[in-house]
Structures are given as C-alpha cells and as structure tokens.
Design a protein around this motif. Sequence first.
Motif, short mmCIF file in Angstrom:
data_model
loop_
_atom_site.label_atom_id
_atom_site.label_comp_id
_atom_site.label_asym_id
_atom_site.label_seq_id
_atom_site.Cartn_x
_atom_site.Cartn_y
_atom_site.Cartn_z
N UNK A 70 0.76 -1.11 -0.12
CA UNK A 70 0.18 0.29 -0.07
C UNK A 70 0.65 1.12 -0.26
N UNK A 71 1.84 1.47 0.74
CA UNK A 71 3.30 2.04 1.20
C UNK A 71 3.48 2.46 -0.57
N UNK A 72 4.01 1.06 -1.12
CA UNK A 72 4.69 1.57 -1.67
C UNK A 72 4.42 2.39 -3.39
N UNK A 73 2.70 1.41 -3.59
CA UNK A 73 2.16 2.01 -5.30
C UNK A 73 1.03 3.37 -4.19
N UNK A 74 1.40 3.66 -3.48
CA UNK A 74 0.50 5.71 -3.18
C UNK A 74 1.70 5.85 -3.04
N UNK A 75 2.97 6.04 -2.89
CA UNK A 75 4.04 6.63 -2.45
C UNK A 75 4.86 6.53 -3.60
N UNK A 76 4.92 6.13 -4.39
CA UNK A 76 5.75 5.59 -6.36
C UNK A 76 4.77 6.04 -7.18
N UNK A 77 3.11 6.12 -6.54
CA UNK A 77 2.33 6.94 -7.27
C UNK A 77 3.09 8.23 -7.94
N UNK A 78 3.79 9.31 -7.01
CA UNK A 78 4.21 10.56 -7.03
C UNK A 78 5.10 10.65 -7.71
N UNK A 118 5.98 8.37 -10.05
CA UNK A 118 5.53 8.07 -11.30
C UNK A 118 5.19 9.52 -12.41
N UNK A 119 4.44 10.11 -11.38
CA UNK A 119 3.78 11.44 -12.34
C UNK A 119 4.56 12.26 -11.85
N UNK A 120 5.82 12.30 -10.95
CA UNK A 120 7.06 13.29 -11.59
C UNK A 120 7.87 13.10 -12.09
N UNK A 121 8.47 11.72 -12.79
CA UNK A 121 8.44 11.72 -13.58
C UNK A 121 7.47 11.45 -15.33
N UNK A 122 6.86 12.11 -15.40
CA UNK A 122 5.95 13.21 -16.32
C UNK A 122 5.16 11.79 -16.83
N UNK A 123 5.01 11.00 -16.60
CA UNK A 123 3.83 9.81 -16.93
C UNK A 123 2.34 9.66 -15.42
N UNK A 124 1.61 11.22 -15.70
CA UNK A 124 0.68 11.10 -14.98
C UNK A 124 -0.13 9.69 -14.63
N UNK A 125 -0.71 9.35 -16.43
CA UNK A 125 -1.79 8.39 -17.13
C UNK A 125 -1.34 7.02 -16.04
N UNK A 126 0.07 6.77 -15.88
CA UNK A 126 0.03 5.74 -15.33
C UNK A 126 0.05 5.16 -14.33
N UNK A 139 -3.46 4.81 -13.53
CA UNK A 139 -3.80 3.55 -13.86
C UNK A 139 -3.65 2.51 -13.08
N UNK A 140 -2.28 3.12 -12.32
CA UNK A 140 -1.65 1.90 -11.46
C UNK A 140 -2.79 1.65 -10.11
N UNK A 141 -3.32 2.92 -9.31
CA UNK A 141 -4.23 3.33 -8.70
C UNK A 141 -5.59 2.45 -9.18
#
Length: 479
Positions: free
Chosen positions: A149-157, A159-167, A170-172
């Motif tokens: 939960x922590x890895x997916x929740x924090x990792x999403x930020x 991924x978004x910072x890397x310029x891929x907000x849509x992915x 999609x993960x969440x």
Amino acid sequence: METTKENRLGVLPVEQLIRQFAVPSIIAMLVGALYNIVDQFFIGRSIGELGNAATNVAFPLTTSCVAVALLFGIGGASSFNLALGRKQKEQAVHYMGNAAVLLFVLGIVLCLVAQIFLVPMLKFFGSPDRVLAYAITYTRITSLGFPFFIYSNGGAHLVRADGTPKYSMLCNLTGALINTILDPIFIFCFGMGMAGAALATIIGQIVAAGMIFQYMLHCKSVTLKPCHLVIRAEYAIHIMSLGLSSFFNQIAMMVVQIVLNNSLTYYGARSVYGDSIPLACAGIISKVAMLYFSIVIGLAQGLQPIAGYNYGAEKYDRVKAVYFRTVRYALTVSSVAFFLFQLFPRQIISVFGDGSEEYFLFAVRYFQIFMFMTFLNGIQPVTATFFTAIGKPVKGIFLSLTRQILFLLPLIVVFPIFLGIDGIMYAGPIADLAAGAAAIGMIAYEMRQITRMQKEGERCKGPGCEKTPGTELDPDCTE
C-alpha cells in the motif's frame, strides 16, 4: 522547437499542465479513497453499525501508511522535480531511487509494528469492547498489505513526477477495481465478512505495487541503476525535509482521529446516542468527506511538479499562475461539497446501511455542523503543498499542522467538557475557519516575496554561479 529542448513543465501552457497532471492525480486520490469507501459500503450492508465502527477504529493505521507514503512520495517527487529544473539530472535520479526503497522498507516496519501491538493499539484508537473483535479481524489482515500500500501510494507520486501521470492513475485505478470486484465475492459469496473485505483490499494493493515496480524499471526521463537504490543520508534527509509537510498533515489527522474516536465513544455513552452510533457515523462521514478532499489533494499534487520545476527554473510568472488557478478549482470543489453536505446528509448516510432514528439524527447533525466550513477547505492543502513544491518545507509543515493540531485538537478536548458531544461538532467549523485564515495570510506574504524576486532578479545567473553544493556525481554511478 523549444519544446523539444526543455522539459514541458517549463514551456507548455499552465492550464494545460494542470489538466495533464491534476486530473490523473485526482483520479488516483479518488481511487485511494474508494478502497475505504468500498469496504465501508459492503461492511455496512453485511455487518452493520458494529462493522462500520470497526473500520473507523482501524483507520488511524491506514492514515499512518498514507503519511509515510507522502513523506517519501511527495518528498521524493519534489526533490526530483526541483533537481531536474536546475539541470541536475544525476542528483534527481538518486532522489527517485532512494525514495522508492524507503517507501517499501518503512512499509515492512509498519506491518511488523501493527502485527505485534495490534490489540493495545486498537484499544488506544478508541475501540469499544463490542467492536474490538471486528477491528482485530479486519486490521490483522490489512496490515499485511502495508508495504504494498505504501509503495504503490508513494510510488505513484514518483511516476507522476517523472512525467507519466496517466500511468500513475492507472496503477491505483487497477488496484481499486480489483478491490471493488473482490469485496462482494469474498463478503457475500464466500461469507468471509470483515476478513473478506480486508483480503480484497490487500490483493488490490499488491497488484498496484507490482505495476509501480514495473514502471521503475523503465522510467521516462531517467534510468535507475542499482547504485541509485543505495540509501544515502544526504538524499534521504533532503527527501524527508520536503515531504514533512504532507507527512505531518497526515500524522496530525491520525492524532486528531484517535482523540476524536475516544471522545465520541466517551461522550456518546453519556448521551442518547450510545457509544457506537457516534463512532460509526463519524467514520462514515469522514470517509465520504475524503471523496471531495481527495479531489482537493489531487489538485494540490498536480500543482507540485509544475510549481517545483518552474520555481527551480526561476519562471515566477508560471509559479504564481499555477497556484492561483489550482486554488480556484479547489475552492469550487469545496463549495459543491458544502452544499451537498448541508442539503442531503440523510441521503448520503443511508447509502451505507440502515440504522435507528438516533443513528440518522446524529449523522445529519454531524454533517451539517462539523462540516459547515467545508467551502474553505480548498485553501490550506493546496497552499501547504505549494510551499513544499518550491522548497520551503518549514512553512508547509507549519501550515499542515494548523487545522488539525493547533486548532481542532484543543477544541475537541475542551468544547465537550461544556457542551457534551455537541462540542465535538462545533469544533470542526471553527478549526476550518482559523486554518483557512492562516493559509491566506501566509500565501499573501509568499506571493509578495516571489514578486520581489521576479523584479529584482536575486538569483545569480553568472558563469561562476552554475554549481551548487551537493551536486557532485557519484563516480561509481554516472549516466
């Protein structure tokens, strides 16, 4: 063309960037809220009032997981974007790698703590005796999913910072969809009750974490190597300094929730409502409020990479534009939520199952009184995130603490002494008003500072000022 030479965060229209980054972030936040809403819905329909109370008792642990996810997720993302804006790509990739590892490691630590101290923790969180067994069953299983939960929740930020907000979205979205499908199957078809809801939740979290891990192997703007995953103090400290604002905001929410749960149980037992009705109703209402608040937080998170990059690149017009437009959207969302909570409280609470007349009476009053200043709640989280994004974590931390710790916590302790359980309800709008006023005062001062920097050109631009301390490359880890 210029757009091919410079990061799009610095050249595309601000309005377009807000849509690109905020919309996926909003959806991702709503999906996270749906994890709890879906469980609440099916538990309310199958188990009822005691099940709803149990999920509320367990919720501080979920809040603690979100706090850690934001500490390293927002902190890592802010560090990453600020470094990219300053053309420090090697430093940026270290921030991403360190943040990703710290997310999972801290998830394991929280899992172990929850498993070892579960019963005393749930009692401390305000569980009445007749609710405790349900809370233990639910939390014993969900805590096993904390690392994912922590890895997916924090990792999403990240991924978004890397310029891929849509992915990131999609993960969440995938994790929440799995949870939504499995919840009724496990609860009703297999008759697993609270355990079924918990199992469905962690399966969705594991899948989402796997998708984040897959992305990290093939990032868009940087390449992660094993050396970037080695925790180094200078990177970890910088990440945490920029994530502390969001972290303390969640920790403050957790502290207030624990005190609130105990107050609701204590003063509820001394009222016509009893000890479980206030606990169950407040739990449902807080999770309903999370839906609109998720949109506000999503807007704030969408602001983060845009404001961070442009502040690092000294494009102050764009920094101001993204803040004011984001606040405008957040206030609109908060105002819509205010009218819904004031006009349709009984209809909203009825979605989560039936109850006695006292149950609905308390729920309606709690909605209309405690949530009365909802329309102001768009200002504080956006402003706190803005301070973090521009590298001013102390201001962000202070602002994050205003509503929960400085205002709400003392009020929910003092007011009930004189007003009983009604005092808890009146504490909410007063705290919201005070926090909104603090945010307005702080951002007004900050915008004057940014305007002054813009006019005077304080940042050095000469050839001797290119290098900043701490940007030396790791000789064993170069691109």
